[in-house]
Design an enzyme around this catalytic site. Structure first.
Site, PDB file in Angstrom:
ATOM      1  N   HIS A  25      12.352   5.373  13.368  1.00 46.16           N
ATOM      2  CA  HIS A  25      12.248   5.538  11.914  1.00 46.16           C
ATOM      3  C   HIS A  25      13.113   6.725  11.470  1.00 46.16           C
ATOM      4  CE1 HIS A  25      10.418   6.230   7.979  1.00 46.16           C
ATOM      5  NE2 HIS A  25       9.729   5.091   8.109  1.00 46.16           N
ATOM      6  N   ASP A  60       0.796  -1.236   0.000  1.00 47.57           N
ATOM      7  CA  ASP A  60       0.000   0.000   0.000  1.00 47.57           C
ATOM      8  C   ASP A  60       0.826   1.283   0.000  1.00 47.57           C
ATOM      9  OD1 ASP A  60       1.115   0.035   2.516  1.00 47.57           O
ATOM     10  OD2 ASP A  60      -0.766  -0.160   3.606  1.00 47.57           O
ATOM     11  N   HIS A  74       5.517   5.631  12.960  1.00 42.24           N
ATOM     12  CA  HIS A  74       5.890   6.348  11.730  1.00 42.24           C
ATOM     13  C   HIS A  74       4.715   6.899  10.951  1.00 42.24           C
ATOM     14  CE1 HIS A  74       4.623   3.505   8.590  1.00 42.24           C
ATOM     15  NE2 HIS A  74       5.003   2.545   9.393  1.00 42.24           N
ATOM     16  N   GLU A  81      -2.194   5.254   2.616  1.00 43.00           N
ATOM     17  CA  GLU A  81      -2.102   3.821   2.294  1.00 43.00           C
ATOM     18  C   GLU A  81      -3.436   3.190   1.895  1.00 43.00           C
ATOM     19  OE1 GLU A  81      -0.712   5.242   4.962  1.00 43.00           O
ATOM     20  OE2 GLU A  81       1.439   4.922   4.746  1.00 43.00           O
ATOM     21  N   GLU A 114      -0.354  -9.031  -1.195  1.00 43.89           N
ATOM     22  CA  GLU A 114      -1.014  -8.450  -0.013  1.00 43.89           C
ATOM     23  C   GLU A 114      -2.169  -7.544  -0.457  1.00 43.89           C
ATOM     24  OE1 GLU A 114       0.418  -5.405   2.956  1.00 43.89           O
ATOM     25  OE2 GLU A 114       1.158  -7.184   3.967  1.00 43.89           O
ATOM     26  N   ARG A 139       1.873   8.710   9.041  1.00 47.27           N
ATOM     27  CA  ARG A 139       1.627  10.132   8.761  1.00 47.27           C
ATOM     28  C   ARG A 139       0.515  10.711   9.615  1.00 47.27           C
ATOM     29  NH1 ARG A 139       4.371   9.725   4.058  1.00 47.27           N
ATOM     30  NH2 ARG A 139       4.820  11.703   3.038  1.00 47.27           N
TER      31      ARG A 139
END
Ligand code: UD1
Ligand code: UDP
Length: 376
Positions: free
Chosen positions: A242, A98, A209, A134, A120, A211
């Protein structure tokens, strides 16, 4: 008989981990020519995985820039993949998951009428902005794809509900379990950054991580961690941070230098997966870790309001706790103080796969290429 050419395209750490088992299986088939293209939307975090799984890309767009935005990644992938696809003329382009690389690479293949296989496929939260971008990346990739490798029955149902043709969907399991089972070993011994951890303490393994958690939500999460470590003297937080400065700067500002906080660089997959296996509890907004930890019998508190991975939630080994400081503190505290509650969640379950997903995917690809030759 030469079956054809398959080009895999990926760009970030999780895509690489989950595509590695597929590349390994593809390369075993001498009648398939496998071409590996990386966008390097991630650089060092991608290279760590390429090295571990000994993947040598045939093409590397080297796209990553500090502070890149969605527009530059999208256009960079489309532009970069245009010539590579035109030159290689693959019979199938395989993408994973994604990310923006996933969607843009699928679009680049579609523009040259090359069939796309989506590994996936079918995970959905059904919220367009959560996770962002995503959920939309995955949904749009699903529209572009001709082969859908769904990890679970639920993912297959999601695709069917969007009128995806049944004969184009296969439930294969998730390749992350293939990678995990190959990597976790009970006798693994930790070194480097991890040598300073007191493994007799209870380890909280933390990653963030997403957004949609940038800013205050991330700060809430870190405040809850500080309260937990202050309250429990036998608890240590291990936090491989990250590389994104948006995450790194806040994590260092709030948690750096604190006692029993280990803020370390992103770990190679091998120590990381084994660290997960050695931890007491996982707190994360990661997608992949929601699949891995349940398979290792580690409870997960998911630092998000939605998840596209409901299977472990339903099984009771994962809890969605969001980003409210009090809620995170309360749920983690419960698991640190109530052995029964902990045991209820600490059960190894495997709704995401049995370690053979890549073999299934490659068998399906072989059939697809065979039929394609027949049709030409
Ligand atoms: C990306 C994906 C996300 C996936 C995540 C996995 C998109 C839009 N986002 O998010 O879906 O869950 O990867 O981790 O596709 N950086 C480095 N070195 C690295 C990697 C990143 O320095 O190896 C820094 C760079 O400054 C870069 C920034 O992190 O600009 C953001 O990277 P980006 O890929 O845009 O977003 P992620 O948050 O990593
Ligand atoms: N991971 C890793 N090293 C780390 C942190 C995570 O190898 O320091 C692995 C983790 O085991 C999982 C994947 O990276 O397989 C998840 O990556 P991330 O959380 O960045 O992305 P997401 O899964 O949310 O897309």
């Amino acid at each position: 008989m030469h079956l054809g050419k398959v080009m895999t395209v990926f760009g970030t750490r999780p895509e690489a981990i989950k595509m590695a088992p597929v590349i390994k299986e593809l390369k075993k088939v001498k009648d398939i020519n496998t071409v590996v293209a990386v966008t390097a939307q991630h650089r060092d975090m991608l290279d760590q995985v390429l090295q571990l799984f000994e993947i040598k890309p045939d093409y590397d767009l080297n796209l990553m820039e500090e502070g890149q935005d969605l527009y530059s990644i999208t256009t960079g992938v489309i532009d970069g993949m245009k010539d590579i696809i035109a030159k290689e003329e693959p019979d199938l382009v395989l993408v994973h998951g994604d990310t923006t690389t996933t969607f843009a690479a699928a679009l680049a293949a579609f523009y040259q009428k090359i069939p796309v296989g989506h590994v996936e496929a079918g995970l959905r939260t059904h919220y367009r902005y959560s996770p962002f971008p995503e959920e939309m990346n995955r949904t749009l990739t699903g529209k572009l794809a001709e082969l859908h490798f769904a990890p679970t029955d639920k993912a297959k149902e999601n695709l069917l509900a969007e009128a995806t043709a049944l004969f184009k969907i296969w439930v294969t399991g998730n390749t992350v379990i293939d990678a995990l089972l190959e990597t976790v070993r009970p006798e693994y011994s930790f070194s480097g950054d991890l040598a300073s951890i007191n493994f007799n303490n209870r380890l909280l393994l933390v990653t963030t991580h997403r957004r949609e958690n940038w800013g205050n939500k991330m700060r809430n999460i870190y405040e809850a961690l500080i309260d937990l470590v202050n309250e429990f003297p036998d608890v240590e937080v291990v936090f491989p941070v990250h590389k994104n400065p948006v995450v790194k700067d806040v994590a260092e500002e709030m948690l750096g230098g604190r006692e029993r906080f280990h803020l370390i660089d992103p770990l190679d997959y091998e120590p990381f997966a084994n660290l997960m296996n050695a931890s007491y509890l996982v707190l994360t907004d990661s997608g992949g870790m929601q699949e891995e930890a349940p398979s290792l019998g580690k409870p997960v508190l998911v630092l998000r309001d939605t998840t596209e991975r409901p299977e472990a939630l339903q099984a009771g080994t994962v809890k969605l706790v969001g980003t409210n400081k009090d809620m995170i503190y309360k749920e983690a505290r419960l698991l640190l103080t109530d052995a029964k509650e902990y045991q209820k969640m600490a059960r190894a379950i495997n709704p995401y796969g049995d370690g053979k997903a890549a073999v299934r995917i490659v068998d399906i690809i072989k059939d697809f290429l065979y039929v394609r030759i027949g049709a030409q």
